[in-house]
Structures are given as C-alpha cells and as structure tokens.
Design a protein around this motif. Structure first.
Motif, PDB file in Angstrom:
ATOM      1  N   PRO A   1       0.779  -1.238   0.000  1.00 17.65           N
ATOM      2  CA  PRO A   1       0.000   0.000   0.000  1.00 17.65           C
ATOM      3  C   PRO A   1       0.817   1.299   0.000  1.00 17.65           C
ATOM      4  CG  PRO A   1      -0.790  -1.521   1.691  1.00 17.65           C
ATOM      5  CD  PRO A   1       0.409  -2.157   1.060  1.00 17.65           C
ATOM      6  N   MET A   2       1.897   1.408   0.752  1.00 15.54           N
ATOM      7  CA  MET A   2       2.634   2.666   0.800  1.00 15.54           C
ATOM      8  C   MET A   2       3.809   2.686  -0.181  1.00 15.54           C
ATOM      9  SD  MET A   2       0.849   4.126   2.942  1.00 15.54           S
ATOM     10  CE  MET A   2       1.728   5.642   3.291  1.00 15.54           C
ATOM     11  N   THR A   3       4.458   1.525  -0.321  1.00 16.33           N
ATOM     12  CA  THR A   3       5.732   1.518  -1.037  1.00 16.33           C
ATOM     13  C   THR A   3       5.652   0.891  -2.431  1.00 16.33           C
ATOM     14  OG1 THR A   3       6.186  -0.583   0.033  1.00 16.33           O
ATOM     15  CG2 THR A   3       7.089   1.387   1.098  1.00 16.33           C
ATOM     16  N   GLY A   4       4.539   0.247  -2.749  1.00 18.64           N
ATOM     17  CA  GLY A   4       4.433  -0.451  -4.037  1.00 18.64           C
ATOM     18  C   GLY A   4       4.400   0.526  -5.204  1.00 18.64           C
ATOM     19  N   LEU A   5       4.951   0.089  -6.339  1.00 11.41           N
ATOM     20  CA  LEU A   5       4.987   0.965  -7.512  1.00 11.41           C
ATOM     21  C   LEU A   5       3.590   1.394  -7.948  1.00 11.41           C
ATOM     22  CD1 LEU A   5       7.769  -0.865  -9.567  1.00 11.41           C
ATOM     23  CD2 LEU A   5       7.942   1.370  -8.446  1.00 11.41           C
ATOM     24  N   TRP A   6       2.623   0.456  -7.829  1.00  7.26           N
ATOM     25  CA  TRP A   6       1.273   0.806  -8.293  1.00  7.26           C
ATOM     26  C   TRP A   6       0.523   1.686  -7.295  1.00  7.26           C
ATOM     27  CZ3 TRP A   6       3.077   0.366 -12.484  1.00  7.26           C
ATOM     28  CH2 TRP A   6       3.328  -0.775 -13.211  1.00  7.26           C
ATOM     29  N   ALA A   7       1.163   1.975  -6.146  1.00 11.71           N
ATOM     30  CA  ALA A   7       0.588   2.983  -5.234  1.00 11.71           C
ATOM     31  C   ALA A   7       0.958   4.380  -5.730  1.00 11.71           C
ATOM     32  CB  ALA A   7       1.100   2.765  -3.816  1.00 11.71           C
ATOM     33  N   GLN A   8       2.025   4.448  -6.558  1.00 16.19           N
ATOM     34  CA  GLN A   8       2.499   5.766  -7.004  1.00 16.19           C
ATOM     35  C   GLN A   8       2.274   6.023  -8.495  1.00 16.19           C
ATOM     36  OE1 GLN A   8       6.661   6.260  -5.499  1.00 16.19           O
ATOM     37  NE2 GLN A   8       6.199   4.270  -4.587  1.00 16.19           N
ATOM     38  N   TYR A   9       2.230   4.928  -9.265  1.00 10.99           N
ATOM     39  CA  TYR A   9       2.121   5.079 -10.721  1.00 10.99           C
ATOM     40  C   TYR A   9       0.931   4.283 -11.223  1.00 10.99           C
ATOM     41  CZ  TYR A   9       6.992   6.415  -9.991  1.00 10.99           C
ATOM     42  OH  TYR A   9       8.137   7.002  -9.529  1.00 10.99           O
ATOM     43  N   ARG A  10       0.472   4.635 -12.436  1.00 10.76           N
ATOM     44  CA  ARG A  10      -0.672   3.924 -12.997  1.00 10.76           C
ATOM     45  C   ARG A  10      -0.182   2.909 -14.032  1.00 10.76           C
ATOM     46  NH1 ARG A  10      -5.690   6.187 -13.172  1.00 10.76           N
ATOM     47  NH2 ARG A  10      -5.813   5.955 -15.430  1.00 10.76           N
ATOM     48  N   PRO A  11      -0.439   1.603 -13.778  1.00  7.40           N
ATOM     49  CA  PRO A  11       0.025   0.591 -14.717  1.00  7.40           C
ATOM     50  C   PRO A  11      -0.502   0.805 -16.131  1.00  7.40           C
ATOM     51  CG  PRO A  11      -1.437  -0.375 -13.043  1.00  7.40           C
ATOM     52  CD  PRO A  11      -1.132   1.035 -12.634  1.00  7.40           C
ATOM     53  N   GLU A  12      -1.715   1.359 -16.246  1.00  5.86           N
ATOM     54  CA  GLU A  12      -2.298   1.588 -17.590  1.00  5.86           C
ATOM     55  C   GLU A  12      -1.426   2.533 -18.412  1.00  5.86           C
ATOM     56  OE1 GLU A  12      -3.499   2.349 -14.726  1.00  5.86           O
ATOM     57  OE2 GLU A  12      -5.584   1.729 -14.490  1.00  5.86           O
ATOM     58  N   GLU A  13      -0.670   3.407 -17.724  1.00  5.05           N
ATOM     59  CA  GLU A  13       0.136   4.393 -18.455  1.00  5.05           C
ATOM     60  C   GLU A  13       1.555   3.913 -18.725  1.00  5.05           C
ATOM     61  OE1 GLU A  13      -0.119   7.949 -16.129  1.00  5.05           O
ATOM     62  OE2 GLU A  13      -2.275   8.109 -16.522  1.00  5.05           O
TER      63      GLU A  13
ATOM     64  N   THR B   1       1.437  -1.448 -20.448  1.00  5.56           N
ATOM     65  CA  THR B   1       0.510  -2.087 -21.389  1.00  5.56           C
ATOM     66  C   THR B   1       0.986  -1.795 -22.817  1.00  5.56           C
ATOM     67  OG1 THR B   1      -0.929  -0.162 -21.691  1.00  5.56           O
ATOM     68  CG2 THR B   1      -1.483  -1.601 -19.848  1.00  5.56           C
ATOM     69  N   PRO B   2       0.593  -2.632 -23.772  1.00  2.71           N
ATOM     70  CA  PRO B   2       0.943  -2.348 -25.171  1.00  2.71           C
ATOM     71  C   PRO B   2       0.346  -1.016 -25.625  1.00  2.71           C
ATOM     72  CG  PRO B   2      -0.006  -4.562 -24.943  1.00  2.71           C
ATOM     73  CD  PRO B   2      -0.136  -3.893 -23.607  1.00  2.71           C
ATOM     74  N   GLN B   3      -0.851  -0.685 -25.116  1.00  2.00           N
ATOM     75  CA  GLN B   3      -1.494   0.578 -25.516  1.00  2.00           C
ATOM     76  C   GLN B   3      -0.682   1.771 -25.017  1.00  2.00           C
ATOM     77  OE1 GLN B   3      -2.969  -1.942 -23.913  1.00  2.00           O
ATOM     78  NE2 GLN B   3      -4.377  -2.755 -25.444  1.00  2.00           N
ATOM     79  N   ALA B   4      -0.145   1.641 -23.801  1.00  2.00           N
ATOM     80  CA  ALA B   4       0.670   2.737 -23.245  1.00  2.00           C
ATOM     81  C   ALA B   4       1.896   2.947 -24.128  1.00  2.00           C
ATOM     82  CB  ALA B   4       1.097   2.410 -21.815  1.00  2.00           C
ATOM     83  N   PHE B   5       2.498   1.836 -24.580  1.00  2.00           N
ATOM     84  CA  PHE B   5       3.697   1.955 -25.432  1.00  2.00           C
ATOM     85  C   PHE B   5       3.341   2.599 -26.766  1.00  2.00           C
ATOM     86  CE2 PHE B   5       6.992   0.267 -28.326  1.00  2.00           C
ATOM     87  CZ  PHE B   5       8.119   0.716 -27.654  1.00  2.00           C
ATOM     88  N   GLN B   6       2.178   2.237 -27.269  1.00  2.00           N
ATOM     89  CA  GLN B   6       1.746   2.816 -28.550  1.00  2.00           C
ATOM     90  C   GLN B   6       1.519   4.329 -28.415  1.00  2.00           C
ATOM     91  OE1 GLN B   6      -0.972   0.115 -30.017  1.00  2.00           O
ATOM     92  NE2 GLN B   6      -0.241   0.470 -32.092  1.00  2.00           N
ATOM     93  N   ARG B   7       0.904   4.702 -27.272  1.00  2.00           N
ATOM     94  CA  ARG B   7       0.610   6.130 -27.041  1.00  2.00           C
ATOM     95  C   ARG B   7       1.868   6.941 -26.780  1.00  2.00           C
ATOM     96  NH1 ARG B   7      -3.671   4.334 -23.761  1.00  2.00           N
ATOM     97  NH2 ARG B   7      -2.321   4.491 -21.944  1.00  2.00           N
ATOM     98  N   ASN B   8       2.733   6.381 -25.916  1.00  2.00           N
ATOM     99  CA  ASN B   8       3.881   7.178 -25.494  1.00  2.00           C
ATOM    100  C   ASN B   8       5.109   6.278 -25.280  1.00  2.00           C
ATOM    101  OD1 ASN B   8       5.623   9.043 -24.425  1.00  2.00           O
ATOM    102  ND2 ASN B   8       4.084   9.986 -23.088  1.00  2.00           N
TER     103      ASN B   8
END
Ligand code: APR
Length: 252
Positions: free
Chosen positions: A41-53, A56-63
């Motif tokens: 909850p406090m230290t995990g990467l997904w507590a600070q960043y959004r995995p969708e961005e 994902t392949p879509q994130a790579f395609q976008r940016n």
C-alpha cells in the motif's frame, strides 16, 4: 507488517522428503534487496504510478518514450540491487532436493545473480528488449537521446522483453509452470500477492495435484491447515530458517 511466525514441523518434513519442489516467486522476494513491490500500500509501484500508463501495449503505442524511460529507471535500480538471503536460500534448496523448479514473475535477474541454475521467467526479463514490429530479441542496444532505440533489422521501436498487462505468457513458460505446479509434491509461493493470472492459479494447480502448498508473504494470516500453510514472514528470514530446519548442516 510481519507477525510472529513459526515453521510448522510437518512442513519441514515435507521439504526434507520432497522429490519435486516447485517455487513461485514475486516482487516480495526482492523487497529486501531494496526493490519496490507493486501492490504494497505505501511503497508499491502501483501505489504511485498507474500501470495503464506504463505497463501495457497501448501505453507503449501512445507514449513509447515514457514507457521506455520507465523501464530504463527500473533497469537502473535493478542494476544496483544484490540478491538477499531469500534468493540464496533457494540456491541452497535447489542443491538439496532431487527435482527443483523455480518459477518467477520477477524480471530482475536476482535469482540468476544468486546462482539459481534454471529459472523459468514468466514475465520476461528487463535486461532484454525486443522489436515491437518483428519481435526480434535484442540483448544490446545503444542509448539514444530520442528513445526508444530502433531494431537493427527493421528499424521498428525496441520495447522491453517483458509481459505487459493484457499480454500472454509465452506458451513454453506457461506450459512449464503448469506442469511443474501439477507434478510437484511441495509448492512454495513466495512474496507474491497472487493477483495476476496465470501465476495466481498455480498454487491451486499444485493443490489439485496433491502437493503440500505454502503461501508466504506479508499479507496472509498465519495458518496451518494441512496441506495448505500460510506464513506471514519476510522471505529473507523465513527461507534461510526453512532450509536450516530441513537440513541442519546447511550454511544458509
Ligand atoms: N518478504 C516476503 N513477502 C513480501 C516482502 C518480504 N520482505 N515484502 C513484501 N512482500 C509481499 C507482499 O506482502 C505482497 O504479498 O510481496 C507481495 C508483493 O505483491 P505484488 O506487489 O502484487 O507483486 P507480485 O505478486 O510479484 O506482482 C505480480 O504484477 O504488475 C505486476 O508484472 C508485475 O510480476 C508482477 C505482477
């Protein structure tokens, strides 16, 4: 927060007598090497960043530049990390059981760095890239001011050779993992929240196959309901203690 934990006697016997031990690891086994997990909850990467961005392949395609830089940052922190006593205890275990299969969701190479000989990487490896167009694996590349670098064969963009959300594991990794779960007599799930399929299903495959199953991380309650054991303990303490208990002459 780790609770008071002990290692049940039957579990020590199960390990000592096992013919085939299968281990599944997740980010928690590398936490004591200083690498962040994903869902703590406090230290995990997904507590600070959004995995969708980022994952994902879509994130790579976008940016593609953002995604490349994210994985570049992860490559840097992984390069500075060293295996911890949990990784070394698994090397020791591998040498003591007749058949040993190590499955990992981690992409950090710390099992290999510790000396584990055969690691089945379910989610790929940070140290490799592949071409986003033709899939060619590329182990070395030149850093560029305008990342991602490009494929030497077709000029497509290079991406990390990892499994993103929405992507399938390779058939070889999936088949090997399912087979090892179904055919072991002891299955250890270490430092994974068990939320990402298909890895999350492997302990159930092992139970179906008649194995003793141990789930250990910092989320589970301590529970001893043979053949399923849950142990809330830091892997860097539990695994060396488990190996020492099963083989008192061991040096872990
Ligand atoms: N010892 C043992 N377990 C620990 C420790 C520790 N020192 N520190 C944390 N843990 C446990 C947490 O309690 C949690 O159960 O490790 C687990 C980490 O869970 P996640 O962060 O969800 O990591 P993981 O299960 O590996 O994630 C699976 O999701 O986004 C992804 O692709 C990524 O491979 C990853 C997948």
């Amino acid at each position: 927060m780790s609770e008071q934990w002990t290692i049940p006697h039957q579990l020590i016997e199960a390990l000592r007598n096992a013919q085939h031990v299968t281990v599944l690891t997740g980010a928690g086994i590398s936490a004591e090497s200083g690498l962040p997990t994903f869902r703590d909850p406090m230290t995990g990467l997904w507590a600070q960043y959004r995995p969708e961005e980022l994952d994902t392949p879509q994130a790579f395609q976008r940016n593609p530049r953002l995604v490349w830089k994210w994985f570049d940052w992860r490559r840097q922190i992984v390069a500075e990390a060293e295996p911890n006593p949990a990784h070394y205890a698994l090397v020791d275990m591998e040498q003591r059981v007749p058949q040993f299969t190590l499955l990992t969701q981690n992409i950090d190479s710390l099992h290999q760095k510790a000396g584990s000989s055969q690691v089945i990487e379910l989610h790929g490896n940070l140290s490799r890239t592949k071409c986003n167009e033709d899939g060619m694996i590329v182990d070395t590349w030149e850093d560029t001011d305008d990342p991602p670098p490009r494929c030497p064969r077709c000029d497509g963009l290079l991406r990390p050779d990892v499994v993103w959300f929405g992507e399938r594991l390779t058939d070889a990794a999936f088949d090997a993992a399912t087979h090892a779960a179904r055919n072991c007599d002891l299955f250890l799930s270490i430092g994974t929240s068990g939320t990402v399929e298909p890895a999350a299903h492997l302990p159930y495959r092992a139970l179906d196959g008649g194995a003793v199953v141990v789930v250990t991380n910092l989320d589970v309650p301590n529970r001893d309901t043979h053949p399923l054991y849950m142990i809330n303990a830091p892997a860097g303490q539990l695994l060396p203690a488990l190996v020492r208990s099963a083989w008192p002459d061991s040096i872990s």
